[in-house]
Enzyme design. Structure first.
Site, mmCIF file in Angstrom:
data_model
loop_
_atom_site.group_PDB
_atom_site.id
_atom_site.type_symbol
_atom_site.label_atom_id
_atom_site.label_comp_id
_atom_site.label_asym_id
_atom_site.label_seq_id
_atom_site.Cartn_x
_atom_site.Cartn_y
_atom_site.Cartn_z
ATOM 1 N N SER A 127 0.832 -1.202 0.000
ATOM 2 C CA SER A 127 0.000 0.000 0.000
ATOM 3 C C SER A 127 0.862 1.245 0.000
ATOM 4 O O SER A 127 1.947 1.257 0.559
ATOM 5 C CB SER A 127 -0.911 0.016 1.221
ATOM 6 N N LYS A 180 -4.318 -7.022 3.276
ATOM 7 C CA LYS A 180 -4.387 -5.872 2.349
ATOM 8 C C LYS A 180 -5.835 -5.596 1.937
ATOM 9 O O LYS A 180 -6.248 -4.447 1.790
ATOM 10 C CB LYS A 180 -3.509 -6.135 1.108
ATOM 11 N N HIS A 183 -7.323 -3.731 4.700
ATOM 12 C CA HIS A 183 -6.779 -2.368 4.626
ATOM 13 C C HIS A 183 -7.601 -1.550 3.629
ATOM 14 O O HIS A 183 -8.008 -0.421 3.896
ATOM 15 C CB HIS A 183 -5.300 -2.414 4.204
ATOM 16 N N ASN A 184 -7.853 -2.143 2.477
ATOM 17 C CA ASN A 184 -8.596 -1.402 1.451
ATOM 18 C C ASN A 184 -10.045 -1.158 1.859
ATOM 19 O O ASN A 184 -10.595 -0.100 1.570
ATOM 20 C CB ASN A 184 -8.543 -2.156 0.118
ATOM 21 N N GLU A 187 -9.888 1.657 4.019
ATOM 22 C CA GLU A 187 -9.593 2.822 3.152
ATOM 23 C C GLU A 187 -10.897 3.365 2.532
ATOM 24 O O GLU A 187 -11.138 4.575 2.519
ATOM 25 C CB GLU A 187 -8.600 2.377 2.069
HETATM 26 C C1 6PG Z 1 -3.163 1.270 -1.705
HETATM 27 C C2 6PG Z 1 -4.485 1.292 -2.425
HETATM 28 C C3 6PG Z 1 -4.421 0.678 -3.774
HETATM 29 C C4 6PG Z 1 -5.769 0.655 -4.495
HETATM 30 C C5 6PG Z 1 -6.269 1.992 -4.897
HETATM 31 C C6 6PG Z 1 -7.517 1.981 -5.750
HETATM 32 O O1 6PG Z 1 -3.196 0.757 -0.597
HETATM 33 O O2 6PG Z 1 -2.166 1.764 -2.225
HETATM 34 O O3 6PG Z 1 -5.422 0.591 -1.686
HETATM 35 O O4 6PG Z 1 -3.962 -0.638 -3.627
HETATM 36 O O5 6PG Z 1 -5.625 -0.105 -5.626
HETATM 37 O O6 6PG Z 1 -6.504 2.756 -3.769
HETATM 38 O O7 6PG Z 1 -8.521 1.203 -5.212
HETATM 39 P P1 6PG Z 1 -10.009 1.349 -5.750
HETATM 40 O O8 6PG Z 1 -9.914 1.512 -7.234
HETATM 41 O O9 6PG Z 1 -10.710 0.104 -5.396
HETATM 42 O O10 6PG Z 1 -10.552 2.577 -5.110
#
Ligand code: 6PG
Length: 469
Positions: A127, A180, A183-184, A187
């Site tokens: 990330s 991960k 994490h997302n 996010e």
């Molecule tokens: C990271 C992000 C990355 C992710 C983008 C787009 O941790 O660097 O999570 O891995 O691919 O943020 O994600 P979305 O297109 O699903 O918003």
């Protein structure tokens, strides 16, 4: 001289990650399916410790044994294709490290498949976006423990350095990609919470972009300090090309998603957990795509925004700050509950304190709250809701979260992630739920039986005189 590591896939993340290794004096070989991309990259960055290859065989031969190969290609079939091409070129104990956002069950299957061929397979979440890949991402490797442990000294050199190197062994069997994925999910919720605060600030409290930017800057000086708040403050004050206009106002309100957030919600349902703030963030992005429908329905339904007594201007900032803090704690708690459950179900044996530490730097959800979260899990295995520190904060801030949601509802502002946080909190902290009635209904129409409060056992009642039940 042979390279210590190889990297396949020179899109922007791959390029920057390769440069990160080279910057740390780790000799690296790179390969890309389209050879022109490799040529251009090597022409631009001519360095003795960075070698580009047009043939996959030459690339593999350029690596120290046992070989370590990072894959930074699009998650999905592209990963399998590269694996198939690599298999005949590799030796036993070489390691492939998939750095994409792969689905954890794909990682489990690939690891098993490659193990049969004596090739090691690591699924590593990365990330931090482009900037993180170059200057230090947060790294979440999972797979056989001994294999990851051998890689750690190398990974520590390229991971985000502070407060401590943001890399640690996550667990076996897809655990790296699972962590991960969560994490997302967090996010998504974090971004949506910020967007809901922005929406309320703009529409209800009539704040302009600069005032909102200052609000987020003020948040940065509090426990809300985080990368996403920092970039939001910057985004909001970024001008557009014509005077007195802001870029953010020119951006279409339609948001994309690549799928990791959706997997988080699917996993929550699968494992009997709840992530309503993440679910709401996904729904908000999905519905945002139906712009026409939204426009049409907004015209059809007259909004009867009731005159509401709004807080005074000097109370608004604190209201927004406290509501956001409560919702942020609660959305982290949702993601972490799911990690805890997954750790049991999939036997990942996750160390939540380590995970929180790996997320403190380099990654998109890095925030000062993660220090407190790491401290909690150092001492306890219970949900974040049991942390005395968070209990005190929630006690202090839940009133603002409730009040802000009320204001949003009165003003027809959709605030699913804020509301999801409240739903999670109330559902988890209410002794008496109306599930007695649900059980009675199930027994009424389906003879599904119920448990009683006053004696043990399962019971069925003949609810209706003429029905079978
Ligand atoms: C990271 C992000 C990355 C992710 C983008 C787009 O941790 O660097 O999570 O891995 O691919 O943020 O994600 P979305 O297109 O699903 O918003």
């Amino acid at each position: 001289m042979k390279s210590q590591i190889g990297l396949i896939g020179l899109a922007v993340m791959g390029r920057n990650f390769a440069l990160n290794f080279s910057n740390k004096n780790i000799p690296i070989s790179v390969y890309n399916r389209t050879s022109q991309i490799t040529d251009d990259f090597i022409d631009t960055y001519s360095r003795s410790n960075l070698k580009g290859f047009i043939s996959l065989q030459d690339f593999v031969n350029s690596l120290e044994k046992p070989r370590k190969i990072l894959l930074i290609v699009k998650a999905g079939p592209a990963v399998d294709n590269v694996i198939q091409e690599l298999i005949p070129l590799l030796d036993p104990n070489d390691t492939i490290i998939d750095c994409g956002n792969s689905y954890f069950k794909d990682t489990q299957a690939r690891q098993k498949y490659l193990q049969e061929k004596e090739i090691q397979y690591i699924g590593m979440g990365i990330s931090g976006g482009e900037e993180g890949a170059l200057n230090g991402p947060s790294l979440m490797p999972g797979g056989e423990k001994e294999v990851v442990e051998k890689l750690l000294p190398l990974l520590e050199k390229v991971a985000a350095p502070s407060p401590t190197p943001c890399v640690a062994y996550m667990g076996n069997n897809g655990a790296g990609h699972y962590v991960k994925m969560i994490h997302n999910g967090i996010e998504y919720a974090d971004m949506q919470l910020i967007a809901e605060i922005y929406h309320l600030g703009r529409k209800v409290f009539k704040m302009d972009n600069l005032t909102l930017s200052q609000l987020f800057e003020q948040f940065q000086k509090t426990e809300l300090n985080s990368y996403l708040v920092e970039i939001t403050a910057k985004i909001l004050r970024t001008p557009d090309s014509t005077p007195d206009t802001f870029l953010v106002d020119k951006i279409l309100d339609v948001a994309e998603a690549k799928g990791t957030g959706k997997w988080t919600v699917q996993e929550a349902v699968e494992l009997d957990e709840m992530v309503p703030s993440i679910m709401a963030a996904i729904s908000a992005r999905s519905k945002s795509k139906e712009k026409r429908k939204r426009q049409e329905l907004e015209r059809k339904y007259k909004r009867d925004n009731k005159e509401q007594l709004l807080p005074s201007s000097n109370e608004i900032n604190l209201l927004l700050q406290e509501a956001m803090l409560a919702a942020k704690i609660l959305s982290y708690a949702q993601g972490i509950d799911l990690l805890q459950k997954a750790s049991e179900v999939y036997q990942f044996d996750l160390n939540l304190s380590k995970i929180a530490k790996v997320w403190r730097g380099g990654c998109i959800i890095r925030s000062s709250l993660l220090n407190t979260i790491a401290d909690h899990f150092e001492k306890s295995e219970q949900s974040l809701l049991f942390s005395p520190f968070f209990q005190e904060r929630l006690q202090q801030c839940m009133g603002s979260l409730r009040k802000l949601i009320g204001i949003a509802q009165g003003n027809t502002i959709p605030v699913g992630s804020l509301s999801g946080a409240l739903f999670y909190f109330d559902l988890n902290s209410t002794d008496n739920l109306p599930m007695n009635l649900i059980q009675a209904q199930r027994d009424y129409f389906g003879a599904h039986e119920f448990a009683r409060t006053d004696r043990p056992g399962r019971f069925h009642y003949q609810w209706s005189e003429n029905g079978n039940n």
